[in-house]
Scaffold this motif. Structure first.
Motif, short mmCIF file in Angstrom:
data_model
loop_
_atom_site.label_atom_id
_atom_site.label_comp_id
_atom_site.label_asym_id
_atom_site.label_seq_id
_atom_site.Cartn_x
_atom_site.Cartn_y
_atom_site.Cartn_z
N LEU A 143 -22.31 56.66 -40.75
CA LEU A 143 -21.98 58.09 -40.84
C LEU A 143 -21.00 58.34 -41.99
O LEU A 143 -21.15 59.28 -42.76
CB LEU A 143 -21.37 58.59 -39.53
CG LEU A 143 -22.35 58.72 -38.36
CD1 LEU A 143 -21.60 59.09 -37.09
CD2 LEU A 143 -23.43 59.76 -38.66
N GLY A 192 -33.04 63.77 -45.86
CA GLY A 192 -31.99 63.83 -44.84
C GLY A 192 -32.22 65.02 -43.94
O GLY A 192 -33.32 65.59 -43.92
N PRO A 193 -31.22 65.44 -43.19
CA PRO A 193 -31.38 66.56 -42.25
C PRO A 193 -31.74 67.86 -42.97
O PRO A 193 -31.54 67.98 -44.18
CB PRO A 193 -29.99 66.69 -41.62
CG PRO A 193 -29.25 65.47 -41.98
CD PRO A 193 -29.86 64.89 -43.19
N ALA A 236 -21.48 64.99 -38.96
CA ALA A 236 -21.79 63.63 -38.50
C ALA A 236 -22.77 63.67 -37.34
O ALA A 236 -23.71 62.87 -37.27
CB ALA A 236 -20.51 62.91 -38.09
N TYR A 288 -26.09 64.09 -38.71
CA TYR A 288 -26.54 62.89 -39.42
C TYR A 288 -26.87 61.73 -38.49
O TYR A 288 -27.41 60.72 -38.91
CB TYR A 288 -25.49 62.47 -40.47
CG TYR A 288 -25.80 63.09 -41.82
CD1 TYR A 288 -26.73 62.51 -42.68
CD2 TYR A 288 -25.19 64.27 -42.22
CE1 TYR A 288 -27.03 63.07 -43.90
CE2 TYR A 288 -25.48 64.84 -43.44
CZ TYR A 288 -26.41 64.25 -44.28
OH TYR A 288 -26.73 64.81 -45.47
N ILE A 315 -27.37 71.94 -41.98
CA ILE A 315 -26.06 71.40 -42.37
C ILE A 315 -25.27 72.32 -43.29
O ILE A 315 -24.07 72.16 -43.45
CB ILE A 315 -26.18 70.00 -43.03
CG1 ILE A 315 -27.12 70.02 -44.23
CG2 ILE A 315 -26.59 68.95 -42.04
CD1 ILE A 315 -27.18 68.68 -44.97
N LYS A 375 -22.86 58.35 -45.21
CA LYS A 375 -23.64 59.57 -45.43
C LYS A 375 -22.72 60.69 -45.92
O LYS A 375 -23.05 61.44 -46.83
CB LYS A 375 -24.31 60.05 -44.13
CG LYS A 375 -25.25 59.05 -43.51
CD LYS A 375 -26.59 59.08 -44.19
CE LYS A 375 -27.47 57.98 -43.61
NZ LYS A 375 -28.60 57.63 -44.46
N GLU A 408 -30.11 59.88 -38.51
CA GLU A 408 -30.45 58.74 -39.37
C GLU A 408 -29.32 57.71 -39.50
O GLU A 408 -29.26 56.99 -40.48
CB GLU A 408 -30.88 59.23 -40.75
CG GLU A 408 -29.93 60.23 -41.37
CD GLU A 408 -30.45 60.69 -42.72
OE1 GLU A 408 -29.75 60.44 -43.70
OE2 GLU A 408 -31.55 61.26 -42.77
N THR A 421 -26.24 67.07 -51.02
CA THR A 421 -26.03 65.94 -50.09
C THR A 421 -25.95 64.57 -50.78
O THR A 421 -25.63 63.58 -50.13
CB THR A 421 -27.18 65.84 -49.05
OG1 THR A 421 -28.39 65.49 -49.76
CG2 THR A 421 -27.39 67.14 -48.31
#
Ligand code: GLU
Length: 432
Positions: free
Chosen positions: A340, A411-412, A327, A330, A417, A343, A333, A406
């Motif tokens: 969160l 995203g990240p 989280a 994340y 992650i 996501k 974004e 994901t």
């Protein structure tokens, strides 16, 4: 004593919460007590359970009170005092029926005049109306008070005609109950919304009529406007504190935002404890303030960033710190707990296999989970193994891989992650 006096007639409005926060702060700063008074005078509008809901929100925000009272507990006292006022000649029974007053109002409108109650009407309808109200005699001189935010406020005596203090059913009106209770509990400073400014001269008149000498300080907070520049009403979701909490805004962020409205706080991000050291009501702007949900989102994100891993994990109803750590990443974004949660839910969502390459990567990953878990240890070895086994590379590999891991197309960095996803691969790679 300072007080916050909510009516249990609806969701706690952010304007009310702002008043509660300020009363709490001033109480702490001046080493005074903080009273919560549930103003349950309006039986027709009270909603069962709203009092408890409001108290639990205040508790959640850390606005702990020293004393809690229900206004209805003092009804007897209010009536005794109203009768004293009658004896002193400061109040009187009024038998006017609603129909009679409606007629007088219509007459005033027809003549282009503002409606004012005329004391000579008091005994009209005496024979037909067995349930008189009690009215306080209107002002015989102008009433003014100093407001810590608005400055000097002056009301002409003509604006304060004789008004009802006890209704026909014996229930005190808001102004009367409020003013008497402020005396009973020795309130020294009243901070409330601007919509109450016009009630203040009436409440002062009530206390003056009783010969109460203590000077009470006042601050009326400018109203909060919605994004269209209109007074924020119940119809605006953002006006409800419960709604904001349900969207995943943190209490500390809401406090931070409300104290920043129409103000120049010492720092952008702070908590209630910090604010106690520097908050000064005199620096609040006199003008109405617009509620800006994007600014609240920004502040909320900063408070989410400042959470430690354990708190973040708990707030996401998990016991695994990996989820809290995910989280945190994340947050690049997302700005609320709900975003969160979304996501993270996406990571664990069922994956639709949409291309041959994706199918190949998917099958290879499943095989590795079953047969070669060593290659899954870190993202670099996983990458190397996938390149070797699928013969894919670059976008053709990483795009589908990102989606499979994901549930999203961007995203990240997977590199960042992956270590938190590693032990959940079986759950994440669900295609059915
Ligand atoms: N019960 C009133 C309200 O909720 C309180 C007003 C006051 O603080 O005097 O608006």
């Amino acid at each position: 004593m300072l007080r916050f006096a909510p009516s249990p007639t609806g969701d706690l409005h952010i304007g009310n919460l702002r008043a509660a926060i300020l009363n709490y702060i001033i109480a702490k700063q001046t080493n005074d007590e903080f009273l919560i008074r549930i103003e349950d005078t309006d039986n027709t509008r009270n909603i069962n359970g709203k009092d408890k809901e409001i108290l639990s929100i205040l508790n959640l925000f850390g606005l702990l009170w020293d004393k809690l009272v229900y206004q209805s507990d003092n009804f007897k006292q209010h009536n005794i005092i109203a009768n004293e006022l009658i004896k002193k000649g400061k109040a009187f029974y009024c038998y006017c029926t609603k129909e009679f007053l409606a007629l007088k109002k219509a007459e005033a409108i027809k003549n282009g005049k503002a409606f004012r109650y005329d004391d000579s009407w008091a005994l009209q309808c005496k024979d037909t109306n067995p349930n008189p109200v009690i009215r306080l005699k209107g002002a015989n001189c102008d009433i003014s008070f100093f407001d810590e935010i608005k400055g000097e406020c002056k009301f002409s005596k003509n604006e304060i005609d004789s008004f009802v203090i006890i209704r026909e059913d014996g229930i005190p009106t808001y102004n009367f109950a409020c003013s008497i209770d402020d005396m009973i509990y020795d309130i020294s400073y009243i901070i409330r919304g601007e919509d109450h400014t016009s009630n203040t001269p009436k409440q002062i008149l009530i206390r003056d009529s009783l010969g109460y000498l203590k000077e009470i300080k006042y601050a009326h907070l400018p109203i909060i406007l919605n994004k269209d520049g209109k007074k924020m009403s119940k119809r605006d979701n953002e006006s409800s504190v419960s709604w904001l909490l349900s969207q995943g805004f943190l209490p500390q962020a809401i406090i931070n935002y409300l104290l920043s409205m129409g103000n120049k706080p010492k720092q952008e991000i702070f908590n209630l404890k910090d604010a106690l050291t520097w908050f000064d009501i005199k620096t609040l702007s006199k003008s109405p303030v617009k509620f800006d949900i994007n600014q609240l989102r920004h502040i909320n994100r900063e408070h989410l960033k400042a959470l430690n891993l354990k708190d973040m994990t708990n707030l996401l109803e998990s016991s695994d710190l990996s989820i809290g750590a995910l989280a945190k990443i994340y947050l690049e974004e997302a700005s609320t707990l709900n975003e969160l949660r979304d996501k993270i839910a996406l990571i664990f969502s069922k994956k639709d296999i949409t291309s041959n390459d994706m199918k190949l990567i998917y099958d290879t990953l499943i095989k590795l989970i079953d047969e070669d878990s060593e290659s899954l240890e870190d993202f670099n070895s996983l990458k190397a193994k996938l390149i070797e086994l699928t013969k894919l590379n670059g976008k053709a590999l990483f795009h589908p891989l990102r989606y499979l891991l994901t549930g999203a197309n961007n995203g990240p960095l997977l590199n960042d992650i992956y270590i938190y996803l590693r032990f959940y691969l079986k759950e994440i790679l669900r295609s059915e």
